[in-house]
Design an enzyme around this catalytic site. Structure first.
Site, short mmCIF file in Angstrom:
data_model
loop_
_atom_site.label_atom_id
_atom_site.label_comp_id
_atom_site.label_asym_id
_atom_site.label_seq_id
_atom_site.Cartn_x
_atom_site.Cartn_y
_atom_site.Cartn_z
N GLY A 19 -8.43 -3.50 3.03
CA GLY A 19 -9.68 -4.01 3.57
C GLY A 19 -9.92 -3.61 5.02
N ARG A 71 -8.16 -7.54 -8.74
CA ARG A 71 -8.96 -8.74 -8.98
C ARG A 71 -10.35 -8.33 -9.49
NH1 ARG A 71 -9.47 -7.37 -3.54
NH2 ARG A 71 -11.64 -6.90 -3.01
N LYS A 83 -18.70 -5.03 2.81
CA LYS A 83 -19.71 -4.29 2.08
C LYS A 83 -21.05 -5.02 2.17
CE LYS A 83 -16.21 -2.53 -1.03
NZ LYS A 83 -15.45 -2.83 -2.26
N ASN A 111 -7.51 -2.68 -6.13
CA ASN A 111 -7.77 -4.11 -6.02
C ASN A 111 -7.49 -4.74 -7.37
OD1 ASN A 111 -8.63 -3.97 -3.31
ND2 ASN A 111 -10.60 -3.21 -4.00
N LYS A 129 -2.09 2.95 8.98
CA LYS A 129 -2.49 1.78 8.18
C LYS A 129 -1.30 0.87 7.93
CE LYS A 129 -6.16 4.14 5.62
NZ LYS A 129 -6.68 4.52 4.28
N LYS A 139 0.81 -1.22 0.00
CA LYS A 139 0.00 0.00 0.00
C LYS A 139 0.84 1.27 0.00
CE LYS A 139 -3.22 -2.89 -0.15
NZ LYS A 139 -3.78 -3.24 -1.45
N GLU A 141 -9.83 2.36 -5.72
CA GLU A 141 -10.70 2.80 -4.61
C GLU A 141 -10.34 4.20 -4.14
OE1 GLU A 141 -11.68 -1.39 -2.33
OE2 GLU A 141 -10.38 0.05 -1.36
C1 MV4 Z 1 -9.52 5.81 5.64
C2 MV4 Z 1 -10.65 6.42 6.23
C3 MV4 Z 1 -10.58 7.75 6.51
N1 MV4 Z 1 -9.46 8.44 6.26
N2 MV4 Z 1 -8.43 6.56 5.40
C4 MV4 Z 1 -11.20 1.35 5.53
C5 MV4 Z 1 -10.80 0.29 4.57
C6 MV4 Z 1 -9.39 0.58 4.25
N3 MV4 Z 1 -9.07 0.18 2.91
C7 MV4 Z 1 -9.26 2.05 4.44
N4 MV4 Z 1 -10.41 2.48 5.21
C8 MV4 Z 1 -10.56 3.77 5.56
N5 MV4 Z 1 -9.49 4.55 5.32
C9 MV4 Z 1 -8.41 7.83 5.72
N6 MV4 Z 1 -7.32 8.54 5.49
C10 MV4 Z 1 -11.75 5.63 6.46
C11 MV4 Z 1 -11.72 4.30 6.16
C12 MV4 Z 1 -12.90 3.57 6.47
C13 MV4 Z 1 -13.71 3.05 5.49
C14 MV4 Z 1 -13.39 3.16 4.15
C15 MV4 Z 1 -14.19 2.64 3.19
C16 MV4 Z 1 -15.35 1.99 3.56
C17 MV4 Z 1 -15.70 1.85 4.88
C18 MV4 Z 1 -14.88 2.37 5.85
C19 MV4 Z 1 -15.25 2.25 7.18
C20 MV4 Z 1 -14.46 2.76 8.15
C21 MV4 Z 1 -13.28 3.43 7.80
#
Ligand code: MV4
Length: 457
Positions: free
Chosen positions: A164, A292, A237, A290, A158, A116, A275
């Site tokens: 995910g 895939r 989801k 992603n 992260k 990432k 995404e």
């Molecule tokens: C974030 C965010 C807010 N700010 N990054 C969740 C999945 C992962 N791939 C990254 N995610 C998030 N990253 C920043 N800088 C909020 C989320 C997040 C989220 C993102 C997509 C769909 C649902 C979510 C639920 C909680 C947090």
């Protein structure tokens, strides 16, 4: 074109790939675990090979067993579906080394975008809008504090190997940084075998919007519009739709062009998803790619009329995309509800024998499933047992159609998420398109209204 494709997956997606192959005149090989002997993907494939015991690590993740199955049956390609080995660059490499075509991007691209922090750098260089954050992994509390001080709180930690949503930590004040960085690193180390973490600005309640791309091996690359995926719980989801109620044609065109340029910059081939998070001002920020086919691909198929699985197969066989970006038109509105074998409020798995299985059909309804009456949902795998996808002229009609379809569907013997979907679909904010990643937390915090009883007052 390929003569025989091995499908390295199970459930509805294995069946979805078999459907594409049968319509293309390509023979199929199913692989299955001891728990899936009677599964529909086994029944409808031309050949089948048992690859091991029920546990995924012994079967659907067992690379030597899958490669052997391809060799003994003479398959010339493998479709990995989603999950399992679909984003494993080592598996893609082993396939190519054995002269079996992997239906997906190159191992190099899977590896690049699977890291990432590397993906973030590559996308930034290609001109994709980014949230402010660290250039690479942050290895010390000091560096993390210095960065957070520059970009402002809250920030999010992260895992570099994550995705995910696993191993993320939100830091709202400097005194929390040390402990949260250490837990995130420890969790990443045990989950992915790599403790590296990076830091970026945290957005509250953003929308999750993703763009679908298709690229061939001749330099042609198109986007197929977006999917709105904000209705999630614990990074699973629940509902996806296309188009997003938050996008105008102008923004779709602009973001689509950015995504196409970025995908070309990394020589992306086959199907992929870029995404993004979208803030309340409509600004987009890159999240991850992603590499895939995704669970929610049908909503894109319905609004574009393009069969993504057939396209993946044609691309992998070396064919050219037969169309340009300007040939792709978006029509109507599609929505998907994922039906999981879970308790609708507690979200605990509900495996067992399905006694009654009657998903309603009708105009504009598509059902992707490998479940049926008297089938057993084993406890070893993902709890998703099917998807109901509707297509309608506009969003309001899609919601009405989905409610009607779920209301007229009956699954007995196990618990499913259908009642939860009906609750979401009845919500005024959902109906108005006022959704974000915090939607489910809000909905679940309020008591469920009794169904069929009008609220007083
Ligand atoms: C974030 C965010 C807010 N700010 N990054 C969740 C999945 C992962 N791939 C990254 N995610 C998030 N990253 C920043 N800088 C909020 C989320 C997040 C989220 C993102 C997509 C769909 C649902 C979510 C639920 C909680 C947090």
């Amino acid at each position: 074109m390929f003569k025989k494709i091995l499908v390295a997956n199970r459930g509805e997606i294995a069946l979805r790939v078999i459907i594409a192959c049968r319509e293309m005149g390509i023979k199929t090989v199913a692989v299955y675990s001891e728990a899936d002997e009677h599964a529909l993907h086994v029944r409808f494939a031309d050949e089948d090979v048992c690859i091991g015991p029920a546990r995924s690590s012994d079967s659907y993740l067992n690379i030597p067993a899958i490669i052997s199955a391809a060799e003994v049956t003479g398959a010339d390609a493998i479709h990995p579906g989603y999950g399992f080995l679909s984003e494993n660059p080592h598996f893609a490499e082993v396939c190519e080394a054995c002269h079996i075509r992997f239906i997906g991007p190159s191992p190099h691209v899977i590896k690049l975008l699977g890291d990432k922090a590397r993906a973030r750098r590559a996308m930034k260089k290609a001109g994709v809008p980014m949230l402010p954050g660290s250039e690479g992994p942050v290895d010390s509390e000091e560096k993390a504090l210095k960065l957070a001080n520059e970009i402002g709180y809250p920030v999010i930690i992260k895992a570099v190997a994550g995705g995910g949503g696993r191993g993320m930590r939100i830091v709202r004040a400097p005194e929390e940084m040390g402990a949260l960085l250490r837990t995130a690193q420890r969790e990443a180390e045990s989950a992915f075998g790599l403790g590296d973490c990076y830091v970026e600005k945290y957005l509250e309640n953003p929308r999750h919007i993703e763009f679908q791309v298709l690229g061939d091996h001749h330099g042609n690359l198109v986007h197929l519009g977006e999917r709105e995926c904000s209705i999630q719980r614990r990074h699973q989801k629940l509902i996806e739709e296309s188009p997003s109620p938050a996008l105008t044609d102008k923004v779709r065109k602009k973001m689509g062009a950015i995504v196409v340029d970025a995908a070309k910059a990394v020589q992306y081939t086959n199907a992929g998803t870029f995404e993004f998070l979208m803030d309340k001002d409509g600004k987009f920020y890159f999240m991850e790619v992603n590499t895939r086919l995704q669970v929610e691909h049908p909503v894109t198929e319905l609004v574009t009329g393009i069969d993504l699985v057939k396209e993946q197969i044609r691309i992998a066989a070396g064919e050219r995309l037969g169309y340009k970006q300007s040939d792709i038109a978006f029509k109507g509105h599609a929505m998907e509800c994922r039906i999981n074998a879970e308790h609708p409020e507690k979200f605990t798995p509900s495996p067992g024998v399905i006694r009654t299985f009657n998903l309603s059909s009708g105009p504009g309804v598509r059902v992707d499933t490998a479940a049926h009456a008297d089938c057993t949902i084993p406890p070893y795998y993902d709890s998703m047992i099917g998807k109901v996808i509707v297509f309608a002229r506009d969003r309001a009609e899609a919601i009405a159609r989905m409610r009607r379809t779920l209301e007229m569907s009956v699954i007995e013997g196990i618990h499913t998420t259908m009642p939860l979907h009906l609750r979401i679909l009845a919500d005024p904010d959902f109906q108005a398109g006022r959704i974000g990643t915090g939607f489910m937390d809000r909905l679940l915090a309020e008591p469920a209204k009794p169904r069929g009883v009008a609220a007083a007052g």
